[in-house]
Enzyme design. Structure first.
Site, short mmCIF file in Angstrom:
data_model
loop_
_atom_site.label_atom_id
_atom_site.label_comp_id
_atom_site.label_asym_id
_atom_site.label_seq_id
_atom_site.Cartn_x
_atom_site.Cartn_y
_atom_site.Cartn_z
N HIS A 1 1.01 -1.13 -0.05
CA HIS A 1 0.05 -0.12 0.04
C HIS A 1 0.86 1.18 0.12
O HIS A 1 1.47 1.64 -0.89
CB HIS A 1 -0.94 -0.19 1.06
CG HIS A 1 -1.90 1.04 1.24
ND1 HIS A 1 -2.29 1.87 0.20
CD2 HIS A 1 -2.79 1.21 2.25
CE1 HIS A 1 -3.42 2.70 0.60
NE2 HIS A 1 -3.59 2.50 1.95
N HIS B 1 -3.03 -2.06 -9.75
CA HIS B 1 -3.96 -1.50 -8.72
C HIS B 1 -5.40 -2.27 -8.74
O HIS B 1 -5.74 -2.75 -9.65
CB HIS B 1 -3.98 0.09 -9.12
CG HIS B 1 -4.81 0.86 -8.33
ND1 HIS B 1 -6.10 0.83 -7.95
CD2 HIS B 1 -4.00 1.71 -7.41
CE1 HIS B 1 -6.19 1.74 -6.89
NE2 HIS B 1 -5.02 2.15 -6.63
N ASP C 1 2.59 5.45 -6.93
CA ASP C 1 3.91 5.11 -6.33
C ASP C 1 4.97 4.91 -7.25
O ASP C 1 6.22 4.78 -7.03
CB ASP C 1 3.57 3.85 -5.46
CG ASP C 1 2.88 4.24 -4.27
OD1 ASP C 1 1.85 3.29 -4.23
OD2 ASP C 1 3.09 5.11 -3.50
C1 SDX Z 1 -1.43 2.18 -3.28
O1 SDX Z 1 -6.45 0.96 -3.06
C2 SDX Z 1 -5.61 2.19 -3.29
O2 SDX Z 1 -6.28 3.17 -3.86
C3 SDX Z 1 -4.36 2.30 -2.89
C4 SDX Z 1 -3.49 3.56 -3.38
C5 SDX Z 1 -4.22 4.68 -2.49
O3 SDX Z 1 -4.11 5.87 -3.19
O4 SDX Z 1 -4.49 4.41 -1.45
O5 SDX Z 1 -3.93 3.79 -4.72
C6 SDX Z 1 -2.09 3.53 -3.03
O6 SDX Z 1 -1.57 1.39 -2.66
C7 SDX Z 1 -1.06 1.78 -4.78
C8 SDX Z 1 -0.66 0.44 -5.14
C9 SDX Z 1 0.73 0.43 -4.35
N1 SDX Z 1 1.17 -1.00 -4.44
C10 SDX Z 1 2.11 -1.44 -5.30
O7 SDX Z 1 2.61 -0.90 -6.37
C11 SDX Z 1 2.72 -2.76 -4.98
C12 SDX Z 1 2.80 -3.56 -6.41
N2 SDX Z 1 1.50 -4.00 -6.60
C13 SDX Z 1 0.72 -4.98 -6.14
O8 SDX Z 1 1.22 -5.93 -5.40
C14 SDX Z 1 -1.00 -5.21 -6.51
O9 SDX Z 1 -0.91 -4.67 -8.06
C15 SDX Z 1 -1.92 -4.42 -5.77
C16 SDX Z 1 -1.67 -5.01 -4.16
C17 SDX Z 1 -1.72 -3.01 -5.82
C18 SDX Z 1 -3.30 -4.93 -6.11
O10 SDX Z 1 -3.28 -6.19 -5.94
P1 SDX Z 1 -4.63 -7.16 -6.38
O11 SDX Z 1 -5.67 -5.86 -6.99
O12 SDX Z 1 -4.98 -7.70 -5.37
O13 SDX Z 1 -4.33 -7.93 -7.58
P2 SDX Z 1 -3.78 -9.23 -7.52
O14 SDX Z 1 -2.68 -9.42 -6.39
O15 SDX Z 1 -4.92 -10.27 -7.17
O16 SDX Z 1 -2.88 -9.34 -9.08
C19 SDX Z 1 -3.74 -9.68 -9.97
C20 SDX Z 1 -2.62 -10.28 -11.18
C21 SDX Z 1 -1.75 -11.61 -10.39
O17 SDX Z 1 -1.54 -12.44 -11.42
P3 SDX Z 1 -2.14 -14.07 -11.61
O18 SDX Z 1 -1.92 -14.30 -10.34
O19 SDX Z 1 -3.65 -13.51 -11.87
O20 SDX Z 1 -1.36 -14.62 -12.43
O21 SDX Z 1 -1.73 -9.39 -11.50
C22 SDX Z 1 -0.39 -9.86 -11.05
C23 SDX Z 1 -0.71 -11.00 -9.69
O22 SDX Z 1 0.29 -11.65 -9.69
N3 SDX Z 1 0.02 -8.46 -10.26
C24 SDX Z 1 1.34 -8.33 -10.80
C25 SDX Z 1 1.51 -7.07 -9.75
N4 SDX Z 1 0.42 -6.66 -9.33
C26 SDX Z 1 -0.68 -7.53 -9.65
N5 SDX Z 1 2.47 -8.89 -11.35
C27 SDX Z 1 3.68 -8.26 -11.14
N6 SDX Z 1 3.76 -6.72 -10.81
C28 SDX Z 1 2.73 -6.44 -10.01
N7 SDX Z 1 2.80 -5.32 -9.44
#
Ligand code: SDX
Length: 425
Positions: free
Chosen positions: A265, A305, A361
């Site tokens: 997050h 996201h 981010d």
């Molecule tokens: C913030 O919610 C908000 O509004 C948050 C925020 C705010 O202003 O408050 O916008 C701020 O938290 C932004 C997000 C910052 N986090 C990151 O950048 C960390 C990296 N991103 C993630 O770990 C992920 O994308 C999340 C946590 C942000 C979202 O995760 P979800 O919606 O639960 O998606 P998921 O984990 O179920 O992923 C779906 C698929 C998966 O692949 P499969 O299992 O379907 O094969 O996408 C892949 C994941 O492995 N995936 C990624 C990825 N993010 C998701 N693969 C590689 N790199 C990534 N960053």
């Protein structure tokens, strides 16, 4: 033929059906429970659950739209200030000249923290304490300094706590930083604007008066606007959960801060810079992307996201702010790696098929690093402005007379077992 805005569900065990109207994009779980008492809607991570209704922030993940109280984030970033946006989030309307002047005066006159918070509390931490851990604790500690904080249904008293929190977050943040680098605490300078005062408390050394470069002051103000709210994100949900128990604003904000601390997050901008440092050069970008796709546990930090399945509109604006900052600070050498990562990822089916785009981010950490902020301060920089959004949701949930948050579960544990004394196990 009129197509009804509703769904019909049937319990095949009894043949009974129920029609539930689709209202404002949602269906009521209370209606569901009428047909299926004791059958819970299983939704880990609340990915498809609307936990509440809200009029504060609107997101359209597919179109990459973000609006605070109806105003597009691009227009606010262009023409507003963080304090004006904080007012908008909390009150629902933009202030007029008088309202804005009164608001700025109120916030400016609450920037000081009790000396005990600094001398006895913050300085009691270990020398290498993480500033975000210090902030989480200090915000909770504030609840013990204001006895009236628990009067959360008195609008005037509640407003005073809200102003205190908005005003003191930069002071606490800068104090945590100064402690962690062994520098003396810098008192707020109430002659300065909100962002300029924060930079003064961060960077002032021996000079009697410190004023940061106006371009950097403006950049911080825009970054604060962009981070001020974001609908029902993880930390706002923590705020609403604690607030639903009628915890005071400080304790609820501490819960939200703790959630924001997580690398998935608010800790993501810290993770992005660490990732870019690990990649080290443009040549290593393709191999890194390959390892992400092969699922070696790494993620492309700053990408993806829960809501945005398009470019995060904030990331676009931050990318522009970055160039303004680099004009003053010199370009962050990690920028070229970040640009290459974005170029490769946005043309790779793994990311395209999963609709993974840069989020807020991805570039913000590069700016903070170029401005001289230690990487540990990045989640703290996120928390400073997000407190306005958290508090807007806190007030909204109290006004909605929300029920206490208490979800159910799908039980997968043991059935009843007989206790055996130790010598029989
Ligand atoms: C913030 O919610 C908000 O509004 C948050 C925020 C705010 O202003 O408050 O916008 C701020 O938290 C932004 C997000 C910052 N986090 C990151 O950048 C960390 C990296 N991103 C993630 O770990 C992920 O994308 C999340 C946590 C942000 C979202 O995760 P979800 O919606 O639960 O998606 P998921 O984990 O179920 O992923 C779906 C698929 C998966 O692949 P499969 O299992 O379907 O094969 O996408 C892949 C994941 O492995 N995936 C990624 C990825 N993010 C998701 N693969 C590689 N790199 C990534 N960053």
């Amino acid at each position: 033929m009129i197509v009804p805005e509703s769904i019909t569900i049937t319990d095949n065990r009894t043949g009974k059906s129920i029609e539930i109207p689709i209202e404002n994009g949602g269906v009521s779980s209370a209606e569901w429970s009428k047909l299926l008492p004791g059958v819970w809607f299983h939704d880990p991570g609340l990915t498809t659950t609307a936990m509440t209704s809200s009029s504060i922030t609107y997101l359209d993940g597919d179109e990459g739209i973000l609006r605070y109280r109806g105003y597009p984030i691009e227009q606010l970033a262009e023409g507003s200030t963080y304090l004006e946006v904080a007012y908008l989030l909390l009150k629902g309307e933009l202030p007029n000249q008088t309202q804005y002047a009164d608001w700025v005066r109120d916030v400016t006159h609450h920037t000081f923290i009790h000396e005990n918070v600094r001398k006895r509390f913050l300085e009691g931490f270990h020398y290498d304490a993480h500033p975000m851990g210090m902030l989480v604790s200090a915000v909770a500690a504030l609840s013990t300094f204001y006895a009236d904080a628990k009067q959360i249904f008195d609008p005037e008293i509640r407003e005073k706590q809200i102003v205190r929190l908005i005003a003191k977050m930069p002071t606490l943040a800068a104090a945590a930083h100064r402690f962690s680098v062994g520098m003396p605490f810098v008192y707020p300078d109430n002659e300065l604007s909100f962002p300029a005062n924060f930079l003064s408390m961060m960077w002032k050394i021996a000079e009697p008066h410190f004023e940061a470069d106006p371009a950097l002051v403006h950049a911080i103000d825009v970054l604060f606007i962009l981070h001020a709210d974001h609908e029902q994100n993880c930390s706002t949900t923590a705020m609403r959960t604690a607030g639903s128990a009628h915890s005071d604003p400080y304790s609820s904000t501490a819960a939200a801060c703790a959630a924001l601390y997580g690398p998935r997050h608010g800790g993501a901008n810290e993770a992005v810079v660490k990732m870019l440092n690990e990649i080290g050069s443009i040549e290593n970008v393709e191999p890194f992307i390959k390892s992400v796709k092969e699922g070696h546990g790494q993620r492309l930090q700053g990408f993806g996201h829960r809501v945005y399945k398009n470019y995060d509109p904030r990331a676009r604006i931050i990318k522009k702010v970055a160039y303004d900052v680099f004009e003053v600070t010199g370009k962050n050498p990690l920028l070229d790696i970040a640009l290459k990562l974005e170029e490769v990822a946005l043309s790779d089916d793994y990311f395209i098929s999963r609709k993974l785009y840069p989020n807020v981010d991805f570039y913000s950490g590069l700016i903070y690093q170029a401005m001289g902020f230690p990487i540990e301060m990045f989640p703290v920089l996120f928390a400073i402005p997000r407190v306005s959004g958290w508090l807007a949701h806190y007030v909204e949930l109290l006004d909605q007379d929300s029920k206490i948050v208490r979800p159910r579960q799908i039980f997968t544990g043991q059935g009843e077992r007989k206790y055996l004394p130790m010598d029989q196990r």
